[in-house]
Design a protein around this motif. Sequence first.
Motif, PDB file in Angstrom:
ATOM      1  N   THR A 210      71.090  86.863  -7.313  1.00  0.00           N
ATOM      2  CA  THR A 210      70.189  86.398  -6.270  1.00  0.00           C
ATOM      3  C   THR A 210      69.635  85.040  -6.644  1.00  0.00           C
ATOM      4  O   THR A 210      69.934  84.505  -7.725  1.00  0.00           O
ATOM      5  CB  THR A 210      69.054  87.407  -6.021  1.00  0.00           C
ATOM      6  N   GLY A 211      68.841  84.457  -5.732  1.00  0.00           N
ATOM      7  CA  GLY A 211      68.146  83.221  -6.023  1.00  0.00           C
ATOM      8  C   GLY A 211      66.725  83.510  -6.463  1.00  0.00           C
ATOM      9  O   GLY A 211      66.104  84.474  -6.002  1.00  0.00           O
ATOM     10  N   ASP A 212      66.189  82.669  -7.334  1.00  0.00           N
ATOM     11  CA  ASP A 212      64.843  82.945  -7.837  1.00  0.00           C
ATOM     12  C   ASP A 212      63.770  82.755  -6.771  1.00  0.00           C
ATOM     13  O   ASP A 212      62.653  83.240  -6.919  1.00  0.00           O
ATOM     14  CB  ASP A 212      64.526  82.100  -9.068  1.00  0.00           C
ATOM     15  N   GLY A 213      64.123  82.110  -5.641  1.00  0.00           N
ATOM     16  CA  GLY A 213      63.172  81.928  -4.572  1.00  0.00           C
ATOM     17  C   GLY A 213      63.367  82.851  -3.394  1.00  0.00           C
ATOM     18  O   GLY A 213      62.775  82.616  -2.326  1.00  0.00           O
ATOM     19  N   ASP A 214      64.178  83.883  -3.555  1.00  0.00           N
ATOM     20  CA  ASP A 214      64.398  84.838  -2.465  1.00  0.00           C
ATOM     21  C   ASP A 214      63.261  85.860  -2.479  1.00  0.00           C
ATOM     22  O   ASP A 214      63.166  86.671  -3.400  1.00  0.00           O
ATOM     23  CB  ASP A 214      65.742  85.533  -2.636  1.00  0.00           C
ATOM     24  N   PRO A 215      62.390  85.850  -1.445  1.00  0.00           N
ATOM     25  CA  PRO A 215      61.217  86.727  -1.491  1.00  0.00           C
ATOM     26  C   PRO A 215      61.505  88.188  -1.189  1.00  0.00           C
ATOM     27  O   PRO A 215      60.670  89.053  -1.468  1.00  0.00           O
ATOM     28  CB  PRO A 215      60.304  86.134  -0.413  1.00  0.00           C
ATOM     29  N   ASN A 216      62.667  88.467  -0.622  1.00  0.00           N
ATOM     30  CA  ASN A 216      62.988  89.848  -0.226  1.00  0.00           C
ATOM     31  C   ASN A 216      64.059  90.481  -1.108  1.00  0.00           C
ATOM     32  O   ASN A 216      63.973  91.660  -1.440  1.00  0.00           O
ATOM     33  CB  ASN A 216      63.422  89.878   1.236  1.00  0.00           C
ATOM     34  N   SER A 217      65.066  89.713  -1.466  1.00  0.00           N
ATOM     35  CA  SER A 217      66.086  90.173  -2.414  1.00  0.00           C
ATOM     36  C   SER A 217      65.733  89.536  -3.754  1.00  0.00           C
ATOM     37  O   SER A 217      66.334  88.551  -4.179  1.00  0.00           O
ATOM     38  CB  SER A 217      67.473  89.744  -1.945  1.00  0.00           C
ATOM     39  N   THR A 218      64.747  90.106  -4.405  1.00  0.00           N
ATOM     40  CA  THR A 218      64.088  89.442  -5.519  1.00  0.00           C
ATOM     41  C   THR A 218      64.886  89.521  -6.827  1.00  0.00           C
ATOM     42  O   THR A 218      65.739  90.403  -6.997  1.00  0.00           O
ATOM     43  CB  THR A 218      62.713  90.079  -5.765  1.00  0.00           C
ATOM     44  N   PRO A 219      64.587  88.615  -7.781  1.00  0.00           N
ATOM     45  CA  PRO A 219      65.189  88.739  -9.106  1.00  0.00           C
ATOM     46  C   PRO A 219      64.901  90.094  -9.751  1.00  0.00           C
ATOM     47  O   PRO A 219      65.749  90.629 -10.472  1.00  0.00           O
ATOM     48  CB  PRO A 219      64.538  87.587  -9.891  1.00  0.00           C
ATOM     49  N   GLU A 220      63.734  90.641  -9.489  1.00  0.00           N
ATOM     50  CA  GLU A 220      63.402  91.963 -10.051  1.00  0.00           C
ATOM     51  C   GLU A 220      64.336  93.035  -9.511  1.00  0.00           C
ATOM     52  O   GLU A 220      64.744  93.955 -10.243  1.00  0.00           O
ATOM     53  CB  GLU A 220      61.950  92.310  -9.749  1.00  0.00           C
ATOM     54  N   MET A 221      64.683  92.935  -8.233  1.00  0.00           N
ATOM     55  CA  MET A 221      65.638  93.885  -7.656  1.00  0.00           C
ATOM     56  C   MET A 221      67.019  93.727  -8.293  1.00  0.00           C
ATOM     57  O   MET A 221      67.688  94.721  -8.606  1.00  0.00           O
ATOM     58  CB  MET A 221      65.749  93.687  -6.151  1.00  0.00           C
ATOM     59  N   ALA A 222      67.459  92.482  -8.478  1.00  0.00           N
ATOM     60  CA  ALA A 222      68.769  92.249  -9.102  1.00  0.00           C
ATOM     61  C   ALA A 222      68.785  92.845 -10.510  1.00  0.00           C
ATOM     62  O   ALA A 222      69.762  93.500 -10.912  1.00  0.00           O
ATOM     63  CB  ALA A 222      69.076  90.758  -9.137  1.00  0.00           C
ATOM     64  N   GLN A 223      67.722  92.625 -11.266  1.00  0.00           N
ATOM     65  CA  GLN A 223      67.665  93.170 -12.614  1.00  0.00           C
ATOM     66  C   GLN A 223      67.660  94.690 -12.592  1.00  0.00           C
ATOM     67  O   GLN A 223      68.325  95.339 -13.410  1.00  0.00           O
ATOM     68  CB  GLN A 223      66.417  92.648 -13.330  1.00  0.00           C
ATOM     69  N   ALA A 224      66.947  95.288 -11.634  1.00  0.00           N
ATOM     70  CA  ALA A 224      66.898  96.750 -11.546  1.00  0.00           C
ATOM     71  C   ALA A 224      68.275  97.325 -11.214  1.00  0.00           C
ATOM     72  O   ALA A 224      68.671  98.362 -11.764  1.00  0.00           O
ATOM     73  CB  ALA A 224      65.875  97.173 -10.496  1.00  0.00           C
ATOM     74  N   MET A 225      69.008  96.672 -10.307  1.00  0.00           N
ATOM     75  CA  MET A 225      70.364  97.135  -9.994  1.00  0.00           C
ATOM     76  C   MET A 225      71.256  97.056 -11.218  1.00  0.00           C
ATOM     77  O   MET A 225      72.034  97.982 -11.511  1.00  0.00           O
ATOM     78  CB  MET A 225      70.944  96.321  -8.838  1.00  0.00           C
ATOM     79  N   ALA A 226      71.175  95.934 -11.933  1.00  0.00           N
ATOM     80  CA  ALA A 226      72.013  95.760 -13.117  1.00  0.00           C
ATOM     81  C   ALA A 226      71.684  96.792 -14.190  1.00  0.00           C
ATOM     82  O   ALA A 226      72.584  97.338 -14.844  1.00  0.00           O
ATOM     83  CB  ALA A 226      71.840  94.348 -13.664  1.00  0.00           C
ATOM     84  N   GLU A 227      70.397  97.068 -14.362  1.00  0.00           N
ATOM     85  CA  GLU A 227      69.997  98.038 -15.384  1.00  0.00           C
ATOM     86  C   GLU A 227      70.371  99.461 -15.003  1.00  0.00           C
ATOM     87  O   GLU A 227      70.580 100.305 -15.882  1.00  0.00           O
ATOM     88  CB  GLU A 227      68.494  97.931 -15.626  1.00  0.00           C
ATOM     89  N   ALA A 228      70.484  99.735 -13.695  1.00  0.00           N
ATOM     90  CA  ALA A 228      70.811 101.092 -13.251  1.00  0.00           C
ATOM     91  C   ALA A 228      72.281 101.428 -13.443  1.00  0.00           C
ATOM     92  O   ALA A 228      72.628 102.609 -13.523  1.00  0.00           O
ATOM     93  CB  ALA A 228      70.435 101.259 -11.782  1.00  0.00           C
ATOM     94  N   ALA A 229      73.155 100.416 -13.506  1.00  0.00           N
ATOM     95  CA  ALA A 229      74.598 100.640 -13.626  1.00  0.00           C
ATOM     96  C   ALA A 229      75.034 100.444 -15.076  1.00  0.00           C
ATOM     97  O   ALA A 229      74.586  99.501 -15.735  1.00  0.00           O
ATOM     98  CB  ALA A 229      75.354  99.677 -12.718  1.00  0.00           C
ATOM     99  N   PRO A 230      75.905 101.304 -15.582  1.00  0.00           N
ATOM    100  CA  PRO A 230      76.314 101.204 -16.990  1.00  0.00           C
ATOM    101  C   PRO A 230      76.917  99.856 -17.373  1.00  0.00           C
ATOM    102  O   PRO A 230      76.739  99.408 -18.500  1.00  0.00           O
ATOM    103  CB  PRO A 230      77.353 102.334 -17.126  1.00  0.00           C
ATOM    104  N   MET A 231      77.627  99.199 -16.449  1.00  0.00           N
ATOM    105  CA  MET A 231      78.226  97.900 -16.739  1.00  0.00           C
ATOM    106  C   MET A 231      77.607  96.815 -15.860  1.00  0.00           C
ATOM    107  O   MET A 231      78.273  95.886 -15.418  1.00  0.00           O
ATOM    108  CB  MET A 231      79.750  97.939 -16.550  1.00  0.00           C
ATOM    109  N   GLY A 232      76.308  96.906 -15.621  1.00  0.00           N
ATOM    110  CA  GLY A 232      75.621  95.969 -14.755  1.00  0.00           C
ATOM    111  C   GLY A 232      75.232  94.687 -15.463  1.00  0.00           C
ATOM    112  O   GLY A 232      74.922  94.676 -16.657  1.00  0.00           O
ATOM    113  N   HIS A 233      75.236  93.602 -14.700  1.00  0.00           N
ATOM    114  CA  HIS A 233      74.846  92.287 -15.211  1.00  0.00           C
ATOM    115  C   HIS A 233      74.136  91.540 -14.102  1.00  0.00           C
ATOM    116  O   HIS A 233      74.615  91.505 -12.963  1.00  0.00           O
ATOM    117  CB  HIS A 233      76.089  91.510 -15.664  1.00  0.00           C
ATOM    118  N   ALA A 234      72.987  90.957 -14.401  1.00  0.00           N
ATOM    119  CA  ALA A 234      72.213  90.229 -13.398  1.00  0.00           C
ATOM    120  C   ALA A 234      72.321  88.725 -13.627  1.00  0.00           C
ATOM    121  O   ALA A 234      72.315  88.253 -14.764  1.00  0.00           O
ATOM    122  CB  ALA A 234      70.752  90.651 -13.443  1.00  0.00           C
TER     123      ALA A 234
END
Length: 267
Positions: A210-234
């Motif tokens: 994601t982009g660091d300025g995306d207020p709805n698809s946030t960096p925190e969401m990207a990190q959470a998705m990556a951490e939830a998947a065994p081979m995830g990367h944000a």
Amino acid sequence: MTPTTLPLSEPYGAVTCQRAGQGAPLVLIHGVGMQSAAWAPQIAALSLTHQVIALDMPGHGGSAPLPAGAELPEYVAWLHAVLQALDLGPVSLAGHSMGALIAGGYAVCHPEAVARVALLNGVFRRSAEARAAVEDRAAEIRAGSFDLETPLIRWFGASAADQAARAQVAEWLAGVNLQGYAAAYTAFARGDSTYADGFGGIRCPLLALTGDGDPNSTPEMAQAMAEAAPMGHAVVIEGHRHMVNLTAPAAVTAALRDWLNTEGATS
């Protein structure tokens, strides 16, 4: 690019897409209000090494809409029908925004059909406040209130790259099928948690970008998705917002190339 129409059986109808290149298949799904052409920079670059198929989502471009009231699982089922018709074997699957919700849901439901999955500017477990706001926007769209400027303000900054992309995106939004837009936006509003509990079962390489300025698809969401998947990367692209694949095409394409070159799945 070669425009293609797939005549699927009911309830899906025709599906249009752009195809380019040869090699291992890479399937791209755009976001609400867009069309397959929104992937133009990535199609041009990645078709040099892959067979790229960019789909028009239901009710967008030339693709038939889904039946009224369709939710995210119906869009995932639509993608399954498309990929079965294409008969490509396991694919690399990338989605942007609503396309990311579809791609993530597909990877949860059909892991055998996905070699790797990339989720660009995706949403994941919104807060109650954010969910209420997006559901309110969905209700307004269903009622026929289509505000073109609000998403453009949210998606783009003031840079020259942003403004050039904004002009093209505004043209696509202005020409969107309102019924298809409302249906997809409603599914988008309600789908951020539909498959979230299943991310632990995505055993293939997963990119959340994601982009660091995306207020709805946030960096925190990207990190959470990556951490939830065994081979995830944000990956977070600095200085960009929601349409990062258009405003920072080189950086996004480079991240996708790295993802396409990531091998293996966890046992």
